[in-house]
Design an enzyme around this catalytic site. Structure first.
Site, PDB file in Angstrom:
ATOM      1  N   HIS A 576     -10.577  22.144 -56.329  1.00 23.95           N
ATOM      2  CA  HIS A 576     -11.314  23.411 -56.287  1.00 23.95           C
ATOM      3  C   HIS A 576     -11.530  23.980 -57.687  1.00 23.95           C
ATOM      4  O   HIS A 576     -12.638  24.402 -58.039  1.00 23.95           O
ATOM      5  CB  HIS A 576     -10.566  24.426 -55.424  1.00 23.95           C
ATOM      6  CG  HIS A 576     -11.234  25.759 -55.364  1.00 23.95           C
ATOM      7  ND1 HIS A 576     -10.938  26.779 -56.238  1.00 23.95           N
ATOM      8  CD2 HIS A 576     -12.212  26.227 -54.562  1.00 23.95           C
ATOM      9  CE1 HIS A 576     -11.696  27.824 -55.964  1.00 23.95           C
ATOM     10  NE2 HIS A 576     -12.473  27.515 -54.948  1.00 23.95           N
ATOM     11  N   ARG A 672     -41.604  11.363 -50.801  1.00 27.46           N
ATOM     12  CA  ARG A 672     -41.329  10.659 -49.544  1.00 27.46           C
ATOM     13  C   ARG A 672     -41.763  11.495 -48.342  1.00 27.46           C
ATOM     14  O   ARG A 672     -41.435  12.674 -48.246  1.00 27.46           O
ATOM     15  CB  ARG A 672     -39.842  10.350 -49.430  1.00 27.46           C
ATOM     16  CG  ARG A 672     -39.340   9.393 -50.496  1.00 27.46           C
ATOM     17  CD  ARG A 672     -37.859   9.116 -50.306  1.00 27.46           C
ATOM     18  NE  ARG A 672     -37.365   8.217 -51.341  1.00 27.46           N
ATOM     19  CZ  ARG A 672     -36.938   8.625 -52.527  1.00 27.46           C
ATOM     20  NH1 ARG A 672     -36.954   9.908 -52.828  1.00 27.46           N
ATOM     21  NH2 ARG A 672     -36.504   7.765 -53.419  1.00 27.46           N
ATOM     22  N   ARG A 719     -46.220   9.279 -50.828  1.00 26.49           N
ATOM     23  CA  ARG A 719     -46.131   7.977 -50.168  1.00 26.49           C
ATOM     24  C   ARG A 719     -46.218   8.188 -48.661  1.00 26.49           C
ATOM     25  O   ARG A 719     -45.378   8.872 -48.073  1.00 26.49           O
ATOM     26  CB  ARG A 719     -44.820   7.262 -50.506  1.00 26.49           C
ATOM     27  CG  ARG A 719     -44.749   5.851 -49.926  1.00 26.49           C
ATOM     28  CD  ARG A 719     -43.410   5.200 -50.193  1.00 26.49           C
ATOM     29  NE  ARG A 719     -42.338   5.826 -49.434  1.00 26.49           N
ATOM     30  CZ  ARG A 719     -41.055   5.500 -49.540  1.00 26.49           C
ATOM     31  NH1 ARG A 719     -40.686   4.574 -50.403  1.00 26.49           N
ATOM     32  NH2 ARG A 719     -40.128   6.099 -48.820  1.00 26.49           N
ATOM     33  N   GLU A 816     -43.822  -3.982 -53.317  1.00 26.19           N
ATOM     34  CA  GLU A 816     -42.459  -4.212 -52.831  1.00 26.19           C
ATOM     35  C   GLU A 816     -42.279  -5.617 -52.270  1.00 26.19           C
ATOM     36  O   GLU A 816     -41.153  -6.034 -52.006  1.00 26.19           O
ATOM     37  CB  GLU A 816     -42.133  -3.205 -51.712  1.00 26.19           C
ATOM     38  CG  GLU A 816     -42.284  -1.757 -52.124  1.00 26.19           C
ATOM     39  CD  GLU A 816     -42.336  -0.830 -50.925  1.00 26.19           C
ATOM     40  OE1 GLU A 816     -41.283  -0.253 -50.604  1.00 26.19           O
ATOM     41  OE2 GLU A 816     -43.411  -0.680 -50.325  1.00 26.19           O
ATOM     42  N   GLY A 838     -41.694  -0.654 -56.198  1.00 28.96           N
ATOM     43  CA  GLY A 838     -40.490  -0.291 -55.448  1.00 28.96           C
ATOM     44  C   GLY A 838     -39.416  -1.323 -55.716  1.00 28.96           C
ATOM     45  O   GLY A 838     -39.297  -2.313 -54.994  1.00 28.96           O
ATOM     46  N   ASN A 840     -36.289  -1.547 -55.358  1.00 26.76           N
ATOM     47  CA  ASN A 840     -35.218  -1.812 -54.388  1.00 26.76           C
ATOM     48  C   ASN A 840     -35.617  -2.921 -53.416  1.00 26.76           C
ATOM     49  O   ASN A 840     -34.955  -3.955 -53.310  1.00 26.76           O
ATOM     50  CB  ASN A 840     -34.878  -0.540 -53.605  1.00 26.76           C
ATOM     51  CG  ASN A 840     -34.328   0.547 -54.498  1.00 26.76           C
ATOM     52  OD1 ASN A 840     -33.946   0.294 -55.634  1.00 26.76           O
ATOM     53  ND2 ASN A 840     -34.280   1.760 -53.996  1.00 26.76           N
ATOM     54  N   ASP A 841     -36.709  -2.693 -52.676  1.00 27.37           N
ATOM     55  CA  ASP A 841     -37.143  -3.697 -51.711  1.00 27.37           C
ATOM     56  C   ASP A 841     -37.611  -4.973 -52.407  1.00 27.37           C
ATOM     57  O   ASP A 841     -37.384  -6.081 -51.915  1.00 27.37           O
ATOM     58  CB  ASP A 841     -38.277  -3.143 -50.833  1.00 27.37           C
ATOM     59  CG  ASP A 841     -37.763  -2.236 -49.724  1.00 27.37           C
ATOM     60  OD1 ASP A 841     -36.525  -2.123 -49.589  1.00 27.37           O
ATOM     61  OD2 ASP A 841     -38.582  -1.636 -49.007  1.00 27.37           O
ATOM     62  N   CYS A 888     -40.820   3.326 -59.146  1.00 27.78           N
ATOM     63  CA  CYS A 888     -40.150   4.453 -58.482  1.00 27.78           C
ATOM     64  C   CYS A 888     -38.884   4.010 -57.774  1.00 27.78           C
ATOM     65  O   CYS A 888     -38.332   4.750 -56.971  1.00 27.78           O
ATOM     66  CB  CYS A 888     -41.099   5.115 -57.486  1.00 27.78           C
ATOM     67  SG  CYS A 888     -41.692   4.013 -56.192  1.00 27.78           S
TER      68      CYS A 888
END
Length: 952
Positions: A576, A672, A719, A816, A838, A840-841, A888
């Protein structure tokens, strides 16, 4: 609106209904993350309770004109409101719904334990943590106990700390609702906190895990200094381990065994005199006395004497106390009789014992009322209409602890008290070997880090999570956005340090380090020490003091706001004190172990929160030392570097749009659609079927407008919807329209879905067209394109809908799928304005790796040679054809070296997560400067050669 919902029925878009904590639990369940089962008592139920019982106006009146900085007035108002909320009967329909859902969770197991947590509708926001403002009750069991705990959570919305924080943040009290998640308890052998960003340096490439033995309360509260592990994101390599000693763990108390029912005990005709305290075998300890009028849930029971049970109550094994006749003798501390340490009875622990005895006396006639006079002989009395009981506890009463509620019982000689309605948690001492061992195995550290990476990827924003491990299985019990990512801090790498950090003292003398701990909040500050031991002493902290204490709780916040820095004995970098210090922007050092015993009130010290050091005396940074006596000292302004490569941002959260738009960012490179669709909450095909197409269009347009307006005239690239079938199915009505797919990632999604069933895509186009009539900075990007024909067909659909490429309307294509890499020249030739990679894909499909698979996720790496070759080819080929190239995916946010190569290859823009904007801008500026210098050097060398030739 519903009073109770299951986790899987809501998500974080239902903030107003289920609060931040509730929404995130639902979100994670829908994302397939390991979250224990549960339900949420909604904020509608809370508001209905206020309205139906008629107490809303009373609460409003009590808060009207209240000065939250007046500690006494604040505390008095808080106590009155909490008492009113707790003692007002809950409407029977709400009560029955809660009980029914609890029994559903039990599934025939009557002793199912649950955690009952508060989830205020203004908590876990990106700009305000509201950390620990409301109550949490662990190990609750029984339908009635769950109902009581829910009502206690409602009351905790009016804790003094919560009232103060709302006033300070500008929230209206009666417009902040509260929901209550009820979740199966994870009886954690190990637990802790995980940040998917280094909370000290804001380094996005790191995951930080803090771990301890037992339930997570000890880590979250700062009661222990946990282990700390740092993991590199992407590779999941363990970079650092910090192993700290843990003296105790918090565990669920063993169940109390009820004694057999006695045979028809006779009730006394009149109250018997209080029993005489039994003589203890060891020196006596003082006992706190509860107010006789206090209800069982908040205080220890009490009553006139009555016949003893045929068998004494059985105390839990962990804290078993000797039993003398009908008296339960309190545990004592072995000391000399002349120096008996003050001691209190933990009222909440007594509840379990007393509950076990209740059933034994259910036939006893109504008792004689108990006198309100405080006891003077160590006796705690309790009276209820169905039984008379008298318990005598050995020891001398501690006057300072008399007549306090269960939440406020304090003792001078014993450690903290675990509070809460029927919350039987206790501390267990660890063995000498356990104290020093690493809490998590390396395998557990990596497993947790991978789950953390999945959570961040889902939210597209750094997350602060709470986790537990039970029987070897990892569970995530909470997730919330990290609230301390400041614009001026950016997301610096490990080498970053705050401006004007403290350095060695003047006159050539090295500074004297008097304490070391964990650096929890960056910066350096000097001032006088003020040592306090409880929130009741917060008034002693004046502006500019260094607050020194064992650990902080939410009740310390008013004092923390006045402090120049904070130093604690215990706690880790996610306790905390650490979280709130970072939110307040003041230095903090935690886990020093001996600050309260080493430092002296009034002593001048310097706290270096970056390196976890406390120095003797005032040590000013060089700049501050020079400027200390100069009234018109110049201000240092950090300039945002100018870059040719544009820096865009990836966004999805409407709530972040205005804040991010105010930063030095060139536009939105990836907006998105999925979160806006999820916010609508229903499958679009269901709305079309019901004749509600206009409603869908209007809601989507409203969401788009919230991004286009604050960023205007900068571009916002939307997108189009890229829900997979399993994700669409989670929307209301989705089961009817979505078929089961074994591999949705490469299934019915993106571009192919639009041309196969254009109904929903046409609604999207109409919403885009309406927003563009006001803000023509909104553009469109088509996701998951596989073939040339698909892209041509989608272009035709858009043109029919009135969205045709022009100077003011640009069409982008996501890259992608490997086919788009090989055929990038042909895609450019059909007429597009830009591509967005893209990563990632694309990486998954190039390498054939499922990054979500625990078995092979380690093979997922955007830096792989094949992936880098694809990126270079895409950028250079699109540039040849006058088509802009962007990226992206996650790669630029995680690996600055990839960003460097992208710029060198000529990428036009890089789109990153909000916390990486500043860092990415600096990386790009550095790369561009190097490129300019290299070109100048080459030109100069060429000029020298040409001059030499001319001279010949």
């Amino acid at each position: 609106m519903p009073n109770v919902v299951w986790f899987n029925e809501v998500n974080r878009k239902n903030l107003a209904l289920v609060g931040g904590k509730g929404g995130n639990l639902g979100e994670m369940v829908q994302a397939g993350l390991p979250v224990p089962d549960g339900f949420i008592v909604t904020s509608d139920a809370y508001y209905l309770f206020l309205e139906k019982t008629g107490i809303k106006q009373q609460v409003t009146d009590m808060l009207s004109g209240l000065d939250a900085n007046d500690s006494k007035a604040l505390q008095a108002a808080s106590e009155k409101i909490k008492k009113l909320v707790i003692e007002t009967p809950m409407p029977i329909d709400i009560q029955q719904e809660i009980e029914a859902r609890y029994l559903d969770i039990c599934k025939g197991v009557t002793e199912t334990y649950v955690a009952v947590r508060s989830s205020a509708t203004a908590e876990d926001l990106p700009g305000a943590s509201f950390a620990g403002q409301q109550a949490t009750f662990l190990n609750i069991h029984g339908a009635k106990a769950v109902v009581k705990a829910v009502q206690s959570c409602w009351a905790s919305l009016f804790e003094a700390r919560a009232i103060f924080y709302r006033q300070d943040k500008g929230f209206e009290h009666m417009k902040v609702g509260i929901a209550v998640p009820v979740q199966k308890m994870v009886q954690s052998e190990k637990s802790g906190i995980m940040f998917t960003v280094d909370p000290i340096t804001n380094d996005r490439t790191k995951i930080v895990i803090e771990a301890g033995y037992g339930l997570g309360e000890s880590v979250v509260s700062g009661a222990i200094t946990p282990d700390r592990y740092i993991v590199e994101k992407g590779t999941f390599k363990i970079l650092d381990r910090e192993i700290n000693e843990q003296d105790f763990k918090i565990v669920k108390r063993a169940p109390v065994t009820a004694p057999p029912t006695p045979t028809a005990p006779a009730a006394p005709a009149s109250p018997a005199a209080p029993a005489t305290p039994a003589a203890p075998a060891t020196p006596a300890a003082p006992v706190a006395s509860a107010s006789p009028a206090a209800p069982l849930e908040s205080a220890a029971p009490a009553a006139p004497a009555s016949p003893a049970p045929t068998q004494p109550p059985v105390a839990p094994a962990e804290v078993a106390a000797p039993v003398v006749e009908n008296s339960v003798v309190a545990p004592t501390t072995t000391t000399s009789s002349t120096d008996t340490p003050p001691f209190i009875i933990n009222e909440s622990e007594l509840k379990a014992d007393l509950e076990a005895i209740k059933e034994s006396y259910h036939q006893i006639p109504a008792p004689v009322p108990v006198s309100a006079a405080p006891p003077t002989d160590g006796t705690l009395s309790w009276s209820e209409p169905v039984r008379n009981l008298n318990f005598t506890f050995s020891g001398v009463i501690d006057p300072a602890a008399q007549h306090t509620s269960g939440e406020k019982v304090l003792g001078k000689g014993i450690g903290e008290v675990v509070t809460g309605s029927d919350d039987p948690n206790i501390k267990i001492a660890l063995t000498a070997e356990e104290k020093k061992t690493q809490k998590l195995t390396d395998e557990e550290i990596v497993e947790l880090a991978k789950i953390g990476a999945k959570i961040e990827e889902h939210y597209q924003y750094p997350q602060d999570t709470e986790w537990g491990i039970e029987n070897g299985k990892v569970y995530i019990v909470q997730a919330r956005p990290v609230t301390t990512l400041e614009d001026n801090k950016g997301v610096a790498g490990p080498s970053a340090a705050p401006a004007a950090e403290a350095t060695p003292a003047a006159e050539g003398k090295a500074p004297t380090v008097i304490l070391k701990g964990g650096g929890a909040s960056v910066g350096s500050s000097s001032g006088p020490v003020k040592i306090i031991h409880s929130p009741s002493e917060c008034d002693l902290i004046l502006k500019g003091d260094i607050l020194v204490t064992e650990m902080t709780t939410p009740d310390y916040v008013p004092a923390m706001k006045r402090a120049a820095a904070i130093v604690t004995d215990t706690g880790g970098r996610t306790c905390h004190a650490a979280i709130v210090s970072r939110e307040l922007g003041i230095p903090c050092v935690v886990g020093t172990k001996v600050a309260t015993s080493t430092l002296k009130t009034g002593q001048i010290i310097t706290v270096n929160g970056t390196h976890g050091l406390v120095y003797e005396g005032e040590i000013l940074p060089p700049k501050a030392a020079v400027e200390k006596h100069i009234d018109n000292a110049p201000q240092v302004v950090v300039q945002t570097p100018i870059t040719a490569t544009k820096v865009y941002v990836n966004l999805a959260e409407k709530e972040l749009a205005a804040t991010v738009a105010a930063r030095a960012v060139d536009g939105v490179g990836l907006l998105r659609a999925e979160f806006m669709i999820a916010d609508i909450g229903e499958h679009p095909k269901k709305m079309i079927k019901e004749g509600r197409s206009e409603e869908f269009i209007t809601k989507l347009a409203d969401g788009l407008r919230m991004f286009a307006e604050p960023f205007y005239p900068r571009p916002v690239i939307y997108r189009a919807t890229d829900f997979k079938t399993n994700e669409y199915k989670n929307l209301k009505g989705g089961e009817e329209f979505e078929k089961q797919e074994d591999n949705p990632m490469i299934g019915y999604r993106g571009c192919f879905r639009y041309i196969s069933d254009p109904e929903v895509f046409n609604l999207e186009c109409e919403a885009i067209k309406r927003v563009r009539a006001e803000f023509d900075n909104l553009h469109v990007m088509i996701p998951f394109v596989r073939t040339i024909d698909e892209m041509v067909d989608v272009k035709n659909l858009m043109e029919k809908a009135g969205l045709k490429r022009s100077k003011n309307f640009r069409l982008y294509m996501m890259v992608e799928v490997p086919s788009t890499v090989f055929l990038i020249d042909k895609f450019c030739d059909i007429g597009i304005d830009g591509i967005s990679i893209g990563s990632n894909d694309l990486t998954q499909l190039i390498l054939g790796v499922d990054r979500d698979s625990e078995l092979c996720a380690s093979e997922f790496d955007e830096r792989n040679e094949a992936v880098m070759m694809a990126l270079e080819h895409l950028i250079k080929e699109s540039s040849k054809r006058g088509v802009v190239a962007s990226i992206c995916g996650q790669a630029p946010s995680v690996y600055p070296e990839i960003t460097e190569k992208l710029v060198e290859w000529g990428i036009n823009s890089v789109s990153v997560s909000p916390d990486m904007i500043d860092t990415t801008r600096r990386v790009i500026a550095s790369v561009e400067r190097k490129m300019i210098l290299r070109r100048l050097a080459a030109a100069n060398e060429q000029g020298v050669e040409e001059l030499a030739l001319l001279r010949k």
